[in-house]
Design a protein around this motif. Structure first.
Motif, PDB file in Angstrom:
ATOM      1  N   LEU A   1       0.850  -1.185   0.000  1.00 36.10           N
ATOM      2  CA  LEU A   1       0.000   0.000   0.000  1.00 36.10           C
ATOM      3  C   LEU A   1       0.884   1.232   0.000  1.00 36.10           C
ATOM      4  CD1 LEU A   1      -2.616  -1.187   2.646  1.00 36.10           C
ATOM      5  CD2 LEU A   1      -2.845  -1.218   0.156  1.00 36.10           C
ATOM      6  N   ALA A   2       0.729   2.049  -1.035  1.00 31.40           N
ATOM      7  CA  ALA A   2       1.473   3.308  -1.153  1.00 31.40           C
ATOM      8  C   ALA A   2       0.485   4.391  -1.577  1.00 31.40           C
ATOM      9  CB  ALA A   2       2.608   3.165  -2.167  1.00 31.40           C
ATOM     10  N   THR A   3      -0.620   4.438  -0.854  1.00 31.40           N
ATOM     11  CA  THR A   3      -1.791   5.220  -1.258  1.00 31.40           C
ATOM     12  C   THR A   3      -1.783   6.659  -0.774  1.00 31.40           C
ATOM     13  OG1 THR A   3      -2.900   4.255   0.673  1.00 31.40           O
ATOM     14  CG2 THR A   3      -3.322   3.239  -1.458  1.00 31.40           C
ATOM     15  N   GLY A   4      -0.755   7.056  -0.035  1.00 28.63           N
ATOM     16  CA  GLY A   4      -0.718   8.420   0.467  1.00 28.63           C
ATOM     17  C   GLY A   4      -1.771   8.667   1.535  1.00 28.63           C
ATOM     18  N   LEU A   5      -1.970   9.942   1.829  1.00 29.03           N
ATOM     19  CA  LEU A   5      -2.957  10.347   2.822  1.00 29.03           C
ATOM     20  C   LEU A   5      -3.866  11.419   2.251  1.00 29.03           C
ATOM     21  CD1 LEU A   5      -0.758  10.670   6.050  1.00 29.03           C
ATOM     22  CD2 LEU A   5      -2.571   8.984   5.672  1.00 29.03           C
ATOM     23  N   LYS A   6      -5.048  11.502   2.816  1.00 21.35           N
ATOM     24  CA  LYS A   6      -5.989  12.574   2.463  1.00 21.35           C
ATOM     25  C   LYS A   6      -5.896  13.649   3.543  1.00 21.35           C
ATOM     26  CE  LYS A   6     -10.086  11.238   1.336  1.00 21.35           C
ATOM     27  NZ  LYS A   6     -11.477  10.730   1.472  1.00 21.35           N
ATOM     28  N   ASP A   7      -5.575  14.887   3.125  1.00 24.63           N
ATOM     29  CA  ASP A   7      -5.507  15.999   4.065  1.00 24.63           C
ATOM     30  C   ASP A   7      -6.909  16.546   4.308  1.00 24.63           C
ATOM     31  OD1 ASP A   7      -2.565  16.488   4.575  1.00 24.63           O
ATOM     32  OD2 ASP A   7      -2.592  16.533   2.387  1.00 24.63           O
ATOM     33  N   VAL A   8      -7.278  16.636   5.571  1.00 28.98           N
ATOM     34  CA  VAL A   8      -8.573  17.189   5.960  1.00 28.98           C
ATOM     35  C   VAL A   8      -8.314  18.571   6.549  1.00 28.98           C
ATOM     36  CG1 VAL A   8     -10.660  16.870   7.321  1.00 28.98           C
ATOM     37  CG2 VAL A   8      -9.424  14.871   6.430  1.00 28.98           C
ATOM     38  N   LEU A   9      -8.643  19.604   5.787  1.00 33.82           N
ATOM     39  CA  LEU A   9      -8.292  20.971   6.149  1.00 33.82           C
ATOM     40  C   LEU A   9      -9.410  21.653   6.928  1.00 33.82           C
ATOM     41  CD1 LEU A   9      -6.838  22.051   2.691  1.00 33.82           C
ATOM     42  CD2 LEU A   9      -5.526  21.420   4.729  1.00 33.82           C
ATOM     43  N   PRO A  10      -9.077  22.653   7.740  1.00 36.84           N
ATOM     44  CA  PRO A  10     -10.120  23.461   8.370  1.00 36.84           C
ATOM     45  C   PRO A  10     -11.040  24.072   7.318  1.00 36.84           C
ATOM     46  CG  PRO A  10      -7.963  23.952   9.323  1.00 36.84           C
ATOM     47  CD  PRO A  10      -7.717  23.071   8.135  1.00 36.84           C
ATOM     48  N   ASP A  11     -12.302  24.235   7.660  1.00 35.64           N
ATOM     49  CA  ASP A  11     -13.299  24.742   6.716  1.00 35.64           C
ATOM     50  C   ASP A  11     -13.200  26.267   6.633  1.00 35.64           C
ATOM     51  OD1 ASP A  11     -15.390  24.984   4.962  1.00 35.64           O
ATOM     52  OD2 ASP A  11     -16.955  24.688   6.467  1.00 35.64           O
TER      53      ASP A  11
ATOM     54  N   VAL B   1      -5.548  14.140   8.966  1.00 35.33           N
ATOM     55  CA  VAL B   1      -5.333  13.230   7.834  1.00 35.33           C
ATOM     56  C   VAL B   1      -6.267  12.040   7.946  1.00 35.33           C
ATOM     57  CG1 VAL B   1      -2.922  13.907   7.488  1.00 35.33           C
ATOM     58  CG2 VAL B   1      -3.469  11.993   9.025  1.00 35.33           C
ATOM     59  N   GLU B   2      -6.533  11.436   6.787  1.00 40.11           N
ATOM     60  CA  GLU B   2      -7.310  10.205   6.719  1.00 40.11           C
ATOM     61  C   GLU B   2      -6.691   9.295   5.663  1.00 40.11           C
ATOM     62  OE1 GLU B   2     -11.266  11.236   5.619  1.00 40.11           O
ATOM     63  OE2 GLU B   2     -11.826  12.017   7.600  1.00 40.11           O
ATOM     64  N   GLN B   3      -6.881   8.002   5.824  1.00 37.60           N
ATOM     65  CA  GLN B   3      -6.516   7.072   4.762  1.00 37.60           C
ATOM     66  C   GLN B   3      -7.501   7.236   3.608  1.00 37.60           C
ATOM     67  OE1 GLN B   3      -3.868   4.913   4.620  1.00 37.60           O
ATOM     68  NE2 GLN B   3      -3.125   5.671   6.600  1.00 37.60           N
ATOM     69  N   HIS B   4      -7.010   7.108   2.382  1.00 38.05           N
ATOM     70  CA  HIS B   4      -7.880   7.247   1.220  1.00 38.05           C
ATOM     71  C   HIS B   4      -8.940   6.156   1.156  1.00 38.05           C
ATOM     72  CE1 HIS B   4      -6.180  10.614  -0.975  1.00 38.05           C
ATOM     73  NE2 HIS B   4      -4.980  10.184  -0.672  1.00 38.05           N
ATOM     74  N   LEU B   5      -8.577   4.939   1.569  1.00 34.94           N
ATOM     75  CA  LEU B   5      -9.469   3.799   1.432  1.00 34.94           C
ATOM     76  C   LEU B   5      -9.476   2.998   2.726  1.00 34.94           C
ATOM     77  CD1 LEU B   5      -8.190   2.856  -2.112  1.00 34.94           C
ATOM     78  CD2 LEU B   5     -10.447   3.789  -1.624  1.00 34.94           C
TER      79      LEU B   5
END
Length: 298
Positions: free
Chosen positions: A106-116, A229-233
């Motif tokens: 798994l080399a899926t990176g991360l999803k950045d969850v930014l302030p709204d 951050v969150e995992q993409h999947l």
């Protein structure tokens, strides 16, 4: 099995692993959705021989090098499912195809969850940044903001004071800094603003002003932001490996996850998101997977 290894994610960690496995004559499938987390970043830094290059150019050159090895196949698409089967794993892709493999990386990176905050997404990785080692030199000696609070804000301000003396901490609400921390920051002429941030005014992602709820503005060259951050999947749910408290995939020093036969490298397994670090992790994972398969077959 269709492949020795399926690599999910075809950016730096994934391509580094593919290169090592290709040179080991392994049959490898790289599945990549084409949405790296640094796709808005104009230039990459702190990576030998590529300092100042565009991330997309680096990965394009890397992909061309990897595909010179005849046992490497590259599939543009999104992996959507993984499951353990007898002797390995099955990986499903959004186009309906399914492939079997002995090992998974798994080399899926991360999803950045930014302030709204309006304008923040457009500035992200351009002038709204997260790492002084990646971006700090380009904005050194400029007027800089820190959109963060509490202990993280204090530690980041302490670090950034090497690059920038004109620092403003934007706590975006009531400060969570201790009285001792606030006094130390004040002694270094670091300002703390507790007003709510509502918008970043920018020109094609390059920050001009921070706008506060009361209508006041603050001109800044760049702003450091602490994102979640969150995992993409949800592959951890499908394959049963553990995540850390920081939401990264839990791996050992050889990039093995807590699920046998499943490895992880790159941003998905560390918050130290430097190209040199994640590229090395891909190489390490490939060497360990290859050694494991050699032992299984010998």
């Amino acid at each position: 099995m269709d492949f020795d290894v399926i690599i999910i994610g075809g950016s730096y960690a994934g391509l580094s692993a593919a290169l090592t496995l290709g040179r080991s004559t392994r049959n490898v499938l790289v599945i990549d959705a084409g949405k790296p987390c640094n796709r808005q970043t104009p230039h990459s830094h702190n990576f030998l021989t590529h300092d100042g290059h565009k991330p997309a150019d680096i990965s394009k050159a890397a992909k061309a090098e990897v595909l010179k090895y005849p046992t490497i196949r590259f599939l543009e698409g999104k992996a959507t499912s993984t499951k353990q089967i007898d002797g390995g794993f099955n990986v499903g892709v959004e186009n309906g195809e399914n492939f079997t493999t002995r090992k998974i990386l798994l080399a899926t990176g991360l999803k950045d969850v930014l302030p709204d905050i309006k304008g923040l997404a457009e500035c992200w990785a351009i002038s709204a940044i997260h790492c002084p080692y990646c971006h700090g030199y380009e904005v050194k000696n400029e007027k800089i903001g820190l959109l963060m609070n509490g202990e993280h804000a204090f530690e980041m301000a302490k670090n950034l004071h090497l690059w920038n003396k004109d620092l403003t901490i934007l706590t975006n609400g009531k400060s969570q800094l201790s009285a001792e921390q606030a006094e130390k920051l004040k002694s270094k002429s670091i300002t703390i603003i507790e007003d709510e941030v509502v918008e970043l005014l920018h020109n094609n992602g390059y920050l001009k002003d921070v706008v506060f709820k009361d209508g006041e503005k603050l001109a800044l060259k760049a702003i450091y932001v602490k994102s979640d951050v969150e995992q993409h999947l949800n592959f951890h749910e499908q394959l049963g490996f553990e995540l850390t408290d920081l939401k990264t995939i839990k791996v050992d020093e050889q990039q093995q996850s807590t699920a046998k036969g499943v490895y992880a490298a790159g941003d998905c397994a560390t918050l130290f998101r430097s190209l040199s670090i994640i590229t090395a992790a891909g190489t390490m994972a490939a060497v360990v997977m290859n050694k494991e398969m050699i032992s299984e077959d010998f």
